[in-house]
Structure formats: C-alpha cells, structure tokens
Write a protein that holds these residues in place. Sequence first.
Motif, mmCIF file in Angstrom:
data_model
loop_
_atom_site.group_PDB
_atom_site.id
_atom_site.type_symbol
_atom_site.label_atom_id
_atom_site.label_comp_id
_atom_site.label_asym_id
_atom_site.label_seq_id
_atom_site.Cartn_x
_atom_site.Cartn_y
_atom_site.Cartn_z
ATOM 1 N N LEU A 244 0.839 -1.207 0.000
ATOM 2 C CA LEU A 244 0.000 0.000 0.000
ATOM 3 C C LEU A 244 0.867 1.248 0.000
ATOM 4 O O LEU A 244 1.971 1.272 0.561
ATOM 5 C CB LEU A 244 -0.904 0.009 1.230
ATOM 6 N N THR A 245 0.368 2.306 -0.610
ATOM 7 C CA THR A 245 1.050 3.585 -0.564
ATOM 8 C C THR A 245 0.982 4.140 0.862
ATOM 9 O O THR A 245 0.101 3.764 1.647
ATOM 10 C CB THR A 245 0.392 4.596 -1.507
ATOM 11 N N PRO A 246 1.888 5.034 1.241
ATOM 12 C CA PRO A 246 1.829 5.616 2.584
ATOM 13 C C PRO A 246 0.475 6.266 2.880
ATOM 14 O O PRO A 246 -0.034 6.171 4.001
ATOM 15 C CB PRO A 246 2.954 6.644 2.566
ATOM 16 N N CYS A 247 -0.109 6.897 1.868
ATOM 17 C CA CYS A 247 -1.415 7.532 2.088
ATOM 18 C C CYS A 247 -2.483 6.482 2.342
ATOM 19 O O CYS A 247 -3.364 6.665 3.183
ATOM 20 C CB CYS A 247 -1.776 8.378 0.869
ATOM 21 N N SER A 248 -2.423 5.371 1.634
ATOM 22 C CA SER A 248 -3.382 4.295 1.835
ATOM 23 C C SER A 248 -3.190 3.668 3.206
ATOM 24 O O SER A 248 -4.156 3.340 3.900
ATOM 25 C CB SER A 248 -3.207 3.246 0.738
ATOM 26 N N GLN A 249 -1.919 3.471 3.617
ATOM 27 C CA GLN A 249 -1.651 2.939 4.951
ATOM 28 C C GLN A 249 -2.195 3.878 6.027
ATOM 29 O O GLN A 249 -2.763 3.441 7.031
ATOM 30 C CB GLN A 249 -0.139 2.747 5.140
ATOM 31 N N ARG A 250 -2.009 5.157 5.788
ATOM 32 C CA ARG A 250 -2.505 6.125 6.774
ATOM 33 C C ARG A 250 -4.027 6.083 6.885
ATOM 34 O O ARG A 250 -4.583 6.149 7.979
ATOM 35 C CB ARG A 250 -2.037 7.533 6.395
ATOM 36 N N GLU B 65 -12.004 11.533 3.547
ATOM 37 C CA GLU B 65 -11.182 12.203 2.533
ATOM 38 C C GLU B 65 -10.897 13.649 2.935
ATOM 39 O O GLU B 65 -9.777 14.145 2.745
ATOM 40 C CB GLU B 65 -11.884 12.146 1.183
ATOM 41 N N ALA B 66 -11.895 14.341 3.490
ATOM 42 C CA ALA B 66 -11.706 15.742 3.871
ATOM 43 C C ALA B 66 -10.664 15.877 4.968
ATOM 44 O O ALA B 66 -9.793 16.767 4.923
ATOM 45 C CB ALA B 66 -13.039 16.334 4.336
ATOM 46 N N VAL B 67 -10.720 14.997 5.965
ATOM 47 C CA VAL B 67 -9.759 15.056 7.072
ATOM 48 C C VAL B 67 -8.355 14.737 6.585
ATOM 49 O O VAL B 67 -7.385 15.423 6.939
ATOM 50 C CB VAL B 67 -10.192 14.081 8.198
ATOM 51 N N LEU C 192 -7.228 15.000 3.533
ATOM 52 C CA LEU C 192 -6.781 16.037 2.606
ATOM 53 C C LEU C 192 -6.267 17.252 3.367
ATOM 54 O O LEU C 192 -5.253 17.859 2.991
ATOM 55 C CB LEU C 192 -7.924 16.434 1.680
ATOM 56 N N LYS C 193 -6.936 17.611 4.454
ATOM 57 C CA LYS C 193 -6.494 18.758 5.249
ATOM 58 C C LYS C 193 -5.112 18.514 5.852
ATOM 59 O O LYS C 193 -4.270 19.413 5.918
ATOM 60 C CB LYS C 193 -7.490 19.054 6.367
ATOM 61 N N SER C 194 -4.867 17.269 6.275
ATOM 62 C CA SER C 194 -3.603 16.996 6.962
ATOM 63 C C SER C 194 -2.488 16.585 6.008
ATOM 64 O O SER C 194 -1.307 16.704 6.348
ATOM 65 C CB SER C 194 -3.797 15.895 8.010
ATOM 66 N N THR C 195 -2.841 16.094 4.805
ATOM 67 C CA THR C 195 -1.795 15.644 3.882
ATOM 68 C C THR C 195 -1.639 16.550 2.671
ATOM 69 O O THR C 195 -0.563 16.588 2.062
ATOM 70 C CB THR C 195 -2.110 14.225 3.361
ATOM 71 N N ASP C 196 -2.726 17.240 2.295
ATOM 72 C CA ASP C 196 -2.717 18.121 1.119
ATOM 73 C C ASP C 196 -2.335 17.364 -0.152
ATOM 74 O O ASP C 196 -1.627 17.877 -1.007
ATOM 75 C CB ASP C 196 -1.766 19.309 1.336
ATOM 76 N N GLU C 197 -2.822 16.109 -0.235
ATOM 77 C CA GLU C 197 -2.533 15.271 -1.394
ATOM 78 C C GLU C 197 -3.853 14.720 -1.927
ATOM 79 O O GLU C 197 -4.230 13.575 -1.672
ATOM 80 C CB GLU C 197 -1.596 14.120 -1.011
ATOM 81 N N ALA C 198 -4.568 15.529 -2.688
ATOM 82 C CA ALA C 198 -5.923 15.182 -3.098
ATOM 83 C C ALA C 198 -5.974 13.885 -3.890
ATOM 84 O O ALA C 198 -6.749 12.971 -3.572
ATOM 85 C CB ALA C 198 -6.525 16.324 -3.917
ATOM 86 N N SER C 199 -5.169 13.773 -4.920
ATOM 87 C CA SER C 199 -5.233 12.578 -5.762
ATOM 88 C C SER C 199 -4.777 11.343 -5.004
ATOM 89 O O SER C 199 -5.340 10.252 -5.190
ATOM 90 C CB SER C 199 -4.377 12.777 -7.028
ATOM 91 N N GLU C 200 -3.772 11.489 -4.145
ATOM 92 C CA GLU C 200 -3.267 10.344 -3.398
ATOM 93 C C GLU C 200 -4.286 9.845 -2.372
ATOM 94 O O GLU C 200 -4.392 8.648 -2.129
ATOM 95 C CB GLU C 200 -1.951 10.709 -2.704
ATOM 96 N N GLU D 76 -7.533 9.944 -2.625
ATOM 97 C CA GLU D 76 -8.570 9.202 -3.332
ATOM 98 C C GLU D 76 -8.069 7.835 -3.769
ATOM 99 O O GLU D 76 -8.763 6.818 -3.616
ATOM 100 C CB GLU D 76 -9.039 10.011 -4.544
ATOM 101 N N LYS D 77 -6.829 7.783 -4.292
ATOM 102 C CA LYS D 77 -6.256 6.503 -4.715
ATOM 103 C C LYS D 77 -6.052 5.566 -3.528
ATOM 104 O O LYS D 77 -6.274 4.354 -3.635
ATOM 105 C CB LYS D 77 -4.912 6.740 -5.416
ATOM 106 N N GLY D 78 -5.590 6.139 -2.425
ATOM 107 C CA GLY D 78 -5.311 5.318 -1.255
ATOM 108 C C GLY D 78 -6.567 4.629 -0.736
ATOM 109 O O GLY D 78 -6.539 3.442 -0.389
ATOM 110 N N ILE D 79 -7.674 5.359 -0.685
ATOM 111 C CA ILE D 79 -8.929 4.767 -0.207
ATOM 112 C C ILE D 79 -9.420 3.723 -1.192
ATOM 113 O O ILE D 79 -9.916 2.653 -0.796
ATOM 114 C CB ILE D 79 -9.977 5.868 0.018
ATOM 115 N N GLU D 80 -9.266 3.983 -2.491
ATOM 116 C CA GLU D 80 -9.678 3.002 -3.491
ATOM 117 C C GLU D 80 -8.875 1.718 -3.344
ATOM 118 O O GLU D 80 -9.401 0.611 -3.510
ATOM 119 C CB GLU D 80 -9.483 3.574 -4.897
ATOM 120 N N SER D 81 -7.589 1.844 -3.018
ATOM 121 C CA SER D 81 -6.746 0.647 -2.844
ATOM 122 C C SER D 81 -7.257 -0.202 -1.690
ATOM 123 O O SER D 81 -7.273 -1.436 -1.784
ATOM 124 C CB SER D 81 -5.297 1.059 -2.577
#
Length: 826
Positions: free
Chosen positions: A514-520, A538-540, A542-550, A552-557
Amino acid sequence: MTSAIGDDNDRNRYRLEHTLVRSDGLGEWGRVIEDVLSGSASQYLLIDARTEQSELTRLCREGDWQYDAVLSLKSALDYLDINAEDVPVKTDMKRWFRLFATLRNKTRAHGATQFSKAGKAAEYLESSLRSFYQNFSLFRRPWAYLHRNYSGKYRVSNITQAGTQFEHLKKDATVSLPNGIYIYFDKPRLVSLLQSNAELQDFYFANGSLTNKCFELISYFTDDKIDGDGSAYKIPPGTLPPSETEGYGELMVKGNCFSNVPDLIADYIPRPKLEDELQKLLIDDRRPIITLVGRGGIGKTSLSLKVIQSIYKTDRYEAIVWLSARDVDLQSSGPKPVRPLVLSIEDMSKFYSRLVLSPEIVKGKGFDARSYFEKQLQKSEIGSTLFVFDNFETTQNPIEMFNWIDSFIRLPNKALITTRLRDFKGDYPIEVLGMESAEARALIMQTSNQLNIQHLLTGEYIDDLISRSAGHPYVIKILLGEVAKARQLVNIERIVASSDEILVALFERTYASLTPCSQRAFMTLSAWNSIVPRLALEAVLLKSTDEASEVEKGIESLLQFSMAEIHISATDRQEYIGLPLVASVFGKKKLNVSPFKTAVLVDVETLQMLGTTQQDGIQLGLEKQLKRFIGNISRKIDAGELFENYAPILEIICRRYIPGWLLLAKWHMETNKTEGYEKAKDEVRRFLENNPTGDEATEAWKLLGLACHLTNDSLGEIHAFVERAQISSVPFNDISNTANRLNRLLHEGRLGMDRDEKRQLAQRIAIVLQRRRNEASADDFSRMAWLSIHLEQRDKAKEYAQTGLQLDPDNFHCSNLITRIDSGLI
C-alpha cells in the motif's frame, strides 16, 4: 393552563390537547378550561399552578379584578343585545370564558350592529381584557421560546421580562427539550398548541382542521396560517390497556418471597452469562442499586424476570416489588402504546402503599404515602426487599427519581433499574448487548418453529441474520416475522466473515504494497472503531496531507484489496467505509509502531466529532453526523478555538454533500449575529445554486428569506419567498402570507426597485395564487385583490374581492376593498 397538567396514567393532558386540536369553536376551549380548573384533570394540576387555579375559580365580589372583568364583558354583551347568563353578586372567572364564547359565537351571526352600540361594547370589552391581562398571574410568569443549537445549548428568546429561570439553558448542553414556547412553573413546561420561532416574529394558535398529517394554527396578528404536526395526536385519548409486564396489583407468595412480579415470558431464551452476573449482584450485600442498561427490546425486562424466578428460591429477600413505567410493548406485530403503571415518585409511593397496607390506612386522614415509601426503602417492615423499577427512562424525571432512590435506599434492601438511558451515576451498571451466537440461534429456531418457517431457513441465512441484527432479539423476531409474511427469505445485506487466520495473512501480505497515504487511511480507520462517511475521511486526510489525488487513490486501494468495506446509505446514497473487526485489530497493531501515529490520532480526534456509526445506523444518512460535527465545532469555538481550523473540512464536505450548506447556514443563523446571518445567506445560496427540489428547496428559500429579513434586506427577503411560492408543495397559507408581505412592502415603498421589477414580482406570486385559487379563503382573495391593485388591474381586484365575499359575506377586507374601489380611493 393545560401545560400545567402533570403526567398521569390516564393521559389527561393529552386528552385535553387532543380535544383542543380538533376544536372548531371557542366553546370547546371553554369546556377544556373548566376541566383543567375543576374537572377530572384538575387533580393533576401542578402545585405551582394552584395560584392561577385559585384566581380563576375563587368567588369574587365587586372591586375584585375578576368580578370587574366578568361584569365588563357582560356589559359588552348587553350593549350588543346578546342574551347571556347574568352576573350574580359573587362570581368566578370561569364565567368569563363562557361569556366570551357567547360573544364570539353570537357576533359572528348576529346581523348588523349599530356603530354606537358596537363602539360602547368595544370599550367594555377592552376594559375586561385589560383587567384580565394586567392581573392574572399566568401572564406575569416567565415565558420564552427555546431553540436548541447544534452545540446542545439553547437560544432563549424571552417573551416576558420576569425571572431568569431559563438563563441556565444558554450554557447547559445536558438538558434535552424540543424547540417551542415554554412557560415556567416548577420547570419549563412546553405550551404545545402555541407556536412561534426564535425571532418571535409571530404567534400561532391551534385552530382545528386536524387531519392525519397536520392541523391548522392561526395568527391573530397577521391572519397568517401555518400547519402543525397532526401525527402527534393520532392515538385516541382515554385509558390505554396495561402493559403485558405491568405486574400484579397484590403481593402473592412466590417461593420464599412475597411478590407482585409478572410471570416470566413463555418463550424466553436463556442467557446464562448475564443471568449469572445479575443474580450474583442481586444476592450480594454490597451494591444497593443495580442498573440494566440497553436498547429497547434487547431483553432487559425478560432477563430481570428470569433471574427473579431463581431468587424466589433463595432466602435473600422477603419481598420483591415490581414498579413498571413501561409505555410501549414491543410485540411481534409492532410497538403498541400501553398505560404506564407508575410515572412519578407519588405514583410509586401510592402503589406500594396499596400493596402492603389496608385500604383504611391508605385512605386514613394524614397518611403520607411518599413519606411512608421513603421509610420502607430504608428499612422495610416486610423485611429485606428488592424494588424493581422497570423502564425507568419513561418516568417523569429519571435523574431526579434516581437521586431520590439513591438518597433513601439502604441495604439489605436493593433497587434494580432497567433503562435505555443512563444519565446518572452511583449505581452498578450491567450493559445488556445483543445475544451471543448460541442464544440467537436458539431464538431463531424457537421463533421459526412457532411461525412454521424453519424449512425456509438456510445456515447461511441464519448467520447473516445474526450478523445483521447484532443479536438483537426483538429485531430477530421482526425479521423472521417478515419471512413468515413473504413465505420466502427476505433480502438481508450480508456481512462477509472469514477465518481469522486467512484474513490476517491477507493483510500482512498486502499491507506492505500500500502507498503511505493508503496505509494512513487504513490506520485512521482502525484507530476509530466506527464506520466513517467516505467524504469526511477524505476531507480530514486532505487537510492533513494536502494530497488530493493520493487520498482518493489510497482509499480506493483499501477497497480493491478488501482491506476495508463500503456501505451505501439508503437515505442519501452516501458511501460509508469501515473495517472488519479482525482488520481493525490488525491495523491497531500497525499503528502502535507507525511514525504516523501522532498525525493519525489528530485526524481521528476530528473524525470522532462526527460521532460513532455502526452499519445498522447508516440509514440515518450523513445529515445526522454532519449536525453532530457542527455541534462539536460549536463547542470547540465556545472553548476558544477558531472556526477557521475546521472551515476547510466543512468546505470540502459541503462541496460534495450539498445539503451540508443548509446545515451550515442553520448553524450560522444560531449565532444571532449579523455576521452569522450574512454567512448563512451565502451558504444557502450555494445550496440553491444546485437546484434542489421538494422539501429541501422549500426549507432553503424560507431560511434565505429569514436571513435577509434579519439583515434588513427586504428585497432579498421577498425574492426568496416569491421563489419559494413557485414550489408546488408549499402550503397555500404560506403563499398567501408571502402575498400579504409583498403587498405591505409595495405599499410602503421599501423595495428600492423600478416599476417593471415590482410588477414582475407581483405578477409571479399572483399567477401562483390564481392557479390555486380553489384553496383560497376570503382573506386570501383580499390579498389577491391587492396584488391586482399593484398590477393596476382594478377590475380583477374587484372580481377577487367579490369572490371572497361569496365565501364569507361578512369579510371586512373584501368589503372594504370594494368600497374603496367604487369610491375611487384606489
């Protein structure tokens, strides 16, 4: 005065309100006040309201304000040549209500009245009303409109100036009261058939016309009408049947005890662990109060009855007394209202006294049942006694009653309380959850045999049923009942459960990929053991990571690898994400050693502000969670935090969940500040930009109109209400009220528009009124006529006024308008 009727088993207050909400004349109101003051309902009148009762029932002589008010009203009737009962040397104020009903009824059909007589009668009527208003104690009590904010605290709009009894509600978020008008007696008492709003713009009184859905309320200031909730008065008045677990009205020998406890339910399924725990607690000599806490229908009462059967065989108690406040029986055919046996401390005291004492003693002069019961709680004359308080949450004031029990109960006596809500401390609680698997299976087998559907059930379906119901016995019975009705397996969403070992192996193998964003995202879900709205997660993140596309991908994974599960809310089609139990345990282990731990816990703290949601709760939709989130933000702001800390999260959520703008606008309205009103206007407009339909659009335009009104934006206000009037579901009364408001604004020249723009506004509302003219009353036609005047259509105005007079020949507005048109005044 009806609001001052206390709760009682026969529901006298409900009976009176049930009568009033159907009433089509003042005579019925007069009969109700008679009942309140001196009829069968009067025995339940609050002690604090005895002052008003005395003022209205005491016989008074000339010089007393009551006598003067009655005599002046009688004089008004005399000047109008209306026959009415005479006023004796001494009279009470009850006579005033009868005379007033006579005045109302006779003048409506009395024919022409000379101006000189009417003028003199009006002087006496005014004198009578002023005497009543200026002297009656009820009007000097504290009155207020209470509106609960998202923070849980209240906005208090004082109607009278006296007292500060409502002030604590501005800071107290623990009190739960429905929005409405309240009068203070012993505590805030809701005045059910009188409505307003937090701005106190108008007051609406019940005016009959009850249907299954609504009843009419009318303003005597503007003649506007609104609808009240008619569903609250569907149940017929009168004495309801007793509960099936009410208990007996006498003590009988049961084993080694005297008892009035009801018999055990025939189809009870044993729950050994809970039974053993409860029995040990009831037999010991350490804990005076035991509480069974759990959801309705979870089996608290059945468990108590089962354990009591075993206690009969012991020597622990000489008596077991059952006191039931149950007001609903959960039957296989659905919930059924029943008459609670006891609701108050006084009810319990009287019932206990009747159980153990002779009628002569109970009815004897000077006997105080409450004092006697308090002494028996401390040391019972019968011997060691177990007092069982069933369905405790439905008593009049559970917290006050618990404190009372806690103050007087003494060992070896004990109290067992069953309740859905536990807002008190000092007891020993036992949480009653869903049945264990074996217990649930036994219940399924027993119920399916009774319903003759055992041949329909498969092993897979039984597993799914237990999982879906979380072992809730009443839910299981209801679902099996649906199977019996359909004679086939009904569709129950299946929650996949597999071997722990296989799942753990799957998680270990895929986690590293998993990507770090997905692990998080995975660890955030595991740290907060609750299903979470996807867009909130996603909103929470995004606020803490500022990585919109990541993000979304992380949750899909997570979804693709079955690390997380997605659920769809049937209410609003929102996606909810959660982890299976074993995945959650696995994620917690990873979190303990992760460098993301601190950041994850910060995100989880924000998600916790949404509140917990289990799978069976997602049907409530995102709206409820977002309300809770906003409420918690409000509390944070009260504690000193800045709204800007949460604004980005709310912005993200509302952009994707459009109804969120409306919730946010309502919250800003509750700030009661111009800045908040201006923000609310912007948020409602962002909601309306998405072209909502139906009730949502109706509510939004109304809220926008109110916000504009509070910021002195007359043009914005009337534009909002004209737009609202175009919606077909808007009550005709509201459209008529809008026309009334527009007519006043046009007359006063407050819109700041050119002639064509004014005509356009008037034309739009006029078209709607014309299209629905079959719903119009005489007053409504007078408003339509005034719109036509503003549209320079005098012939149509006269036609509308004449139509109104056909409906009500005595209508002042229509007749006056025709006179003015004919005389050339307009």
